[in-house]
Write an enzyme that holds these catalytic residues in place. Structure first.
Site, PDB file in Angstrom:
ATOM      1  N   HIS A 306      -4.566  -3.701   7.100  1.00 51.77           N
ATOM      2  CA  HIS A 306      -5.946  -4.129   6.889  1.00 51.77           C
ATOM      3  C   HIS A 306      -6.844  -3.440   7.900  1.00 51.77           C
ATOM      4  CE1 HIS A 306      -9.426  -6.702   6.283  1.00 51.77           C
ATOM      5  NE2 HIS A 306      -8.866  -7.016   5.128  1.00 51.77           N
ATOM      6  N   ASP A 363      -3.262  -9.993  -0.266  1.00 52.84           N
ATOM      7  CA  ASP A 363      -2.722  -9.613  -1.565  1.00 52.84           C
ATOM      8  C   ASP A 363      -1.200  -9.638  -1.623  1.00 52.84           C
ATOM      9  OD1 ASP A 363      -5.163  -9.116  -2.892  1.00 52.84           O
ATOM     10  OD2 ASP A 363      -5.389  -7.281  -1.734  1.00 52.84           O
TER      11      ASP A 363
HETATM   12  N1  CMC Z   1       1.875   1.306   4.214  1.00 49.62           N
HETATM   13  C1  CMC Z   1       2.240   2.321   5.038  1.00 49.62           C
HETATM   14  N2  CMC Z   1       1.447   2.820   6.013  1.00 49.62           N
HETATM   15  C2  CMC Z   1       0.228   2.267   6.144  1.00 49.62           C
HETATM   16  C3  CMC Z   1      -0.214   1.217   5.326  1.00 49.62           C
HETATM   17  C4  CMC Z   1       0.668   0.736   4.336  1.00 49.62           C
HETATM   18  N3  CMC Z   1       0.303  -0.256   3.530  1.00 49.62           N
HETATM   19  N4  CMC Z   1      -1.470   0.881   5.689  1.00 49.62           N
HETATM   20  C5  CMC Z   1      -1.815   1.695   6.700  1.00 49.62           C
HETATM   21  N5  CMC Z   1      -0.766   2.539   6.990  1.00 49.62           N
HETATM   22  C6  CMC Z   1      -0.719   3.529   8.062  1.00 49.62           C
HETATM   23  C7  CMC Z   1      -1.544   4.770   7.733  1.00 49.62           C
HETATM   24  O1  CMC Z   1      -0.763   5.734   7.072  1.00 49.62           O
HETATM   25  C8  CMC Z   1      -1.999   5.198   9.094  1.00 49.62           C
HETATM   26  O2  CMC Z   1      -0.893   5.819   9.734  1.00 49.62           O
HETATM   27  P1  CMC Z   1      -1.144   7.056  10.763  1.00 49.62           P
HETATM   28  O3  CMC Z   1      -1.935   6.480  11.886  1.00 49.62           O
HETATM   29  O4  CMC Z   1       0.217   7.498  11.145  1.00 49.62           O
HETATM   30  O5  CMC Z   1      -1.902   8.109   9.996  1.00 49.62           O
HETATM   31  C9  CMC Z   1      -2.236   3.874   9.842  1.00 49.62           C
HETATM   32  O6  CMC Z   1      -1.361   2.931   9.202  1.00 49.62           O
HETATM   33  C10 CMC Z   1      -3.677   3.382   9.756  1.00 49.62           C
HETATM   34  O7  CMC Z   1      -4.045   3.300   8.369  1.00 49.62           O
HETATM   35  P2  CMC Z   1      -5.491   3.614   7.796  1.00 49.62           P
HETATM   36  O8  CMC Z   1      -5.345   4.122   6.413  1.00 49.62           O
HETATM   37  O9  CMC Z   1      -6.255   4.438   8.767  1.00 49.62           O
HETATM   38  O10 CMC Z   1      -6.109   2.153   7.790  1.00 49.62           O
HETATM   39  P3  CMC Z   1      -7.416   1.713   7.035  1.00 49.62           P
HETATM   40  O11 CMC Z   1      -8.023   0.653   7.849  1.00 49.62           O
HETATM   41  O12 CMC Z   1      -8.273   2.882   6.699  1.00 49.62           O
HETATM   42  O13 CMC Z   1      -6.862   1.141   5.635  1.00 49.62           O
HETATM   43  C11 CMC Z   1      -5.954  -0.336   4.031  1.00 49.62           C
HETATM   44  C12 CMC Z   1      -6.677  -0.211   5.371  1.00 49.62           C
HETATM   45  C13 CMC Z   1      -5.935  -1.798   3.626  1.00 49.62           C
HETATM   46  C14 CMC Z   1      -6.734   0.438   2.950  1.00 49.62           C
HETATM   47  C15 CMC Z   1      -4.516   0.228   4.150  1.00 49.62           C
HETATM   48  O14 CMC Z   1      -3.810  -0.524   5.115  1.00 49.62           O
HETATM   49  C16 CMC Z   1      -3.769   0.223   2.822  1.00 49.62           C
HETATM   50  O15 CMC Z   1      -3.903   1.177   2.044  1.00 49.62           O
HETATM   51  N6  CMC Z   1      -2.975  -0.838   2.529  1.00 49.62           N
HETATM   52  C17 CMC Z   1      -2.300  -0.956   1.259  1.00 49.62           C
HETATM   53  C18 CMC Z   1      -3.280  -1.448   0.199  1.00 49.62           C
HETATM   54  C19 CMC Z   1      -3.607  -2.910   0.386  1.00 49.62           C
HETATM   55  O16 CMC Z   1      -2.745  -3.757   0.583  1.00 49.62           O
HETATM   56  N7  CMC Z   1      -4.911  -3.226   0.263  1.00 49.62           N
HETATM   57  C20 CMC Z   1      -5.406  -4.607   0.342  1.00 49.62           C
HETATM   58  C21 CMC Z   1      -6.249  -4.831   1.553  1.00 49.62           C
HETATM   59  S1  CMC Z   1      -6.582  -6.572   1.886  1.00 49.62           S
HETATM   60  C22 CMC Z   1      -7.536  -7.144   0.587  1.00 49.62           C
HETATM   61  C23 CMC Z   1      -8.768  -6.388   0.299  1.00 49.62           C
HETATM   62  O17 CMC Z   1      -9.472  -5.906   1.181  1.00 49.62           O
HETATM   63  O18 CMC Z   1      -9.075  -6.285  -0.866  1.00 49.62           O
END
Ligand code: CMC
Length: 429
Positions: A306, A363
């Site tokens: 998140h 989720d």
């Molecule tokens: N699985 C594997 N690696 C992950 C995941 C994941 N679910 N989420 C983040 N990472 C890694 C990412 O690859 C990055 O690694 P590195 O630093 O080595 O490059 C690090 O963690 C930081 O991730 P980010 O993409 O910079 O984080 P963000 O804040 O931009 O993204 C997120 C947040 C929710 C989009 C992301 O965690 C994600 O895609 N999660 C899976 C989808 C999900 O469950 N979404 C629902 C969110 S909660 C409800 C809502 O908001 O609707």
């Protein structure tokens, strides 16, 4: 004199006023930065940008705290109803008995949609995703209320709010009925908000249908947990679209589209699909963890991570507990819940997830709960939309009442050609 921070650019100092909230992050007011210095800020993903001041929802992502109008989510989940929580978010205080009755009466009164709109459903292919139908139907609602769309008229807005909350629930249930080829079930206004939704979803004209109170209570709790989450992607979309003075229906339709993506509300569907794949592959959660960690694999563990929570998402904790209780009360056993728990345990003990502070989010368990409620997988994000409605409305209203009235319009750092000449087609290589 209020406190300022000093920013030095190429030896010249600029004073940036500090902006304090009542709790949580404080900010630097950069609104005059470009005019005074010729510089803008760059913050793709807006991780460090406060787009507004807001008094609706407070999150402390490090401590796993979520409060609506100051009230902890855990308390609202067990003590409140979705309708009462909607009132709280939209109007800023818990309603008195009379206010709640009046609000509920309006929700009942506005439950039908214009009969002509039923024909719209016939135009969609049977394979249409309910989110595609929902977003376009919600925008279409604006065609039926041309006299109450002025965002600057508080009376029109007040009149529109219960319509939005009530009619979108009906549209959502009808889209499911149409997708399975059953006749739509008109709302029964003697029922409460969540019961009425379940009735429209699952009743058929040929048989009596009783809403299970346990199921209605679980739905109430789920919707409360989804009701707001401050400046997330869809809410920011609603605010941005609303800032152009687009009407409430149009703004919310845009929010629904933003919510659809699997990084946002679409994750609940993606989680269950992921759990199904793991089940079909023999339940090997380690393989899913390995795929999520593999930089060459775009797969992410859905329902994990998140932008704001760097600790357990408090909503996930409540939903996980609710899953256990509901499945046991309904005497259900869902192998996907077992897989989800094993996957969570594996991830929470893996340095990749620990180091990046990736925890289960709202989720992760909600899909398992929707399965127990018999809600089909392609409706999960529609359920999220229903839950998020009061939050979108509250933010749209707050922006119009308390914002500075300026259209949302970010700038950019341009990286393209500085100046080029038009080359006629015959001379291009
Ligand atoms: N699985 C594997 N690696 C992950 C995941 C994941 N679910 N989420 C983040 N990472 C890694 C990412 O690859 C990055 O690694 P590195 O630093 O080595 O490059 C690090 O963690 C930081 O991730 P980010 O993409 O910079 O984080 P963000 O804040 O931009 O993204 C997120 C947040 C929710 C989009 C992301 O965690 C994600 O895609 N999660 C899976 C989808 C999900 O469950 N979404 C629902 C969110 S909660 C409800 C809502 O908001 O609707």
């Amino acid at each position: 004199m209020s406190e300022t921070a000093e920013l030095k650019i190429k030896g010249k100092a600029y004073q940036l006023p500090l902006v304090e909230g009542s709790i949580g992050d404080s900010g630097l007011d950069i609104r005059k930065l470009r005019a005074e210095s010729g510089h803008i800020t760059l913050d793709s993903g807006f991780g460090n940008t406060g787009a507004c001041r807001s008094a609706i929802t407070y999150i402390d992502g490090d401590k796993g705290i979520l409060r609506y109008r100051g009230i902890p989510i855990e308390e609202l989940a067990v003590k409140s109803t979705f309708v009462e929580t909607s009132y709280l978010l939209i109007h800023g205080h818990l309603p008195t008995k009379q206010e709640l009755e009046e609000f509920s009466d309006k929700l009942r009164y506005h439950s039908l949609i214009h009969e002509d709109m039923l024909h719209f459903y016939d135009g969609y292919p049977s394979t249409a995703h309910p989110m595609a139908i929902l977003s376009s139907m919600v925008c279409s609602l604006s065609a039926y209320y041309p006299d109450s769309l002025d965002p600057k008229d508080p009376e029109q807005v007040e009149h529109l709010i219960p319509r939005v909350l009530s009619k979108i629930r009906t549209i959502a249930a009808y889209s499911y009925k149409k997708s399975i080829g059953q006749p739509v079930i008109y709302p029964k206004n003697a029922l409460r908000y969540c019961e009425n939704f379940l009735y429209m979803m699952f009743a058929v004209p040929s048989e009596p249908y009783e809403v299970d109170p346990e199921v209605a209570a679980a739905l109430n709790m789920l919707l409360i947990l989804h009701a707001d989450h401050e400046q997330n992607c869809s809410t920011s979309t609603v605010r941005l679209v609303g800032s152009s003075d687009a009407n409430l229906f149009a703004s919310i339709a845009a929010g629904i589209c933003a919510l659809w993506g699997p990084k946002h509300g679409g994750a609940n569907q993606a989680v269950v699909e992921m759990l199904e794949v793991i089940r079909k592959n023999g339940g090997d959660v380690k393989a899913a963890i390995a795929a999520a960690k593999d930089r060459d694999n775009p797969f992410r563990l859905m329902g994990f991570g998140h932008r704001v929570y760097k600790n357990f998402d408090p909503r996930a904790a409540v939903i996980k507990d609710l899953c256990d209780k509901l499945l046991s009360r309904l005497n259900l056993h869902d192998p996907l819940l077992d897989i989800a728990k094993r996957l969570e345990e594996e991830a929470l003990n893996d340095p990749y997830f620990v180091d990046r502070k990736l925890f289960p989010n709202v989720d992760f368990y909600s899909g398992v709960l929707y399965r127990a409620l018999n809600i089909p997988v392609n409706m999960y994000t529609v359920m999220f939309s229903l839950g998020r409605l009061p939050g979108w409305i509250a933010h749209w209203k707050e922006m119009h009442q308390e914002g500075d009235g300026r259209i949302g319009r970010p700038r950019q750092i341009y990286t393209g050609e500085t100046k080029a000449s038009y080359v006629p087609l015959s001379e291009r290589v």
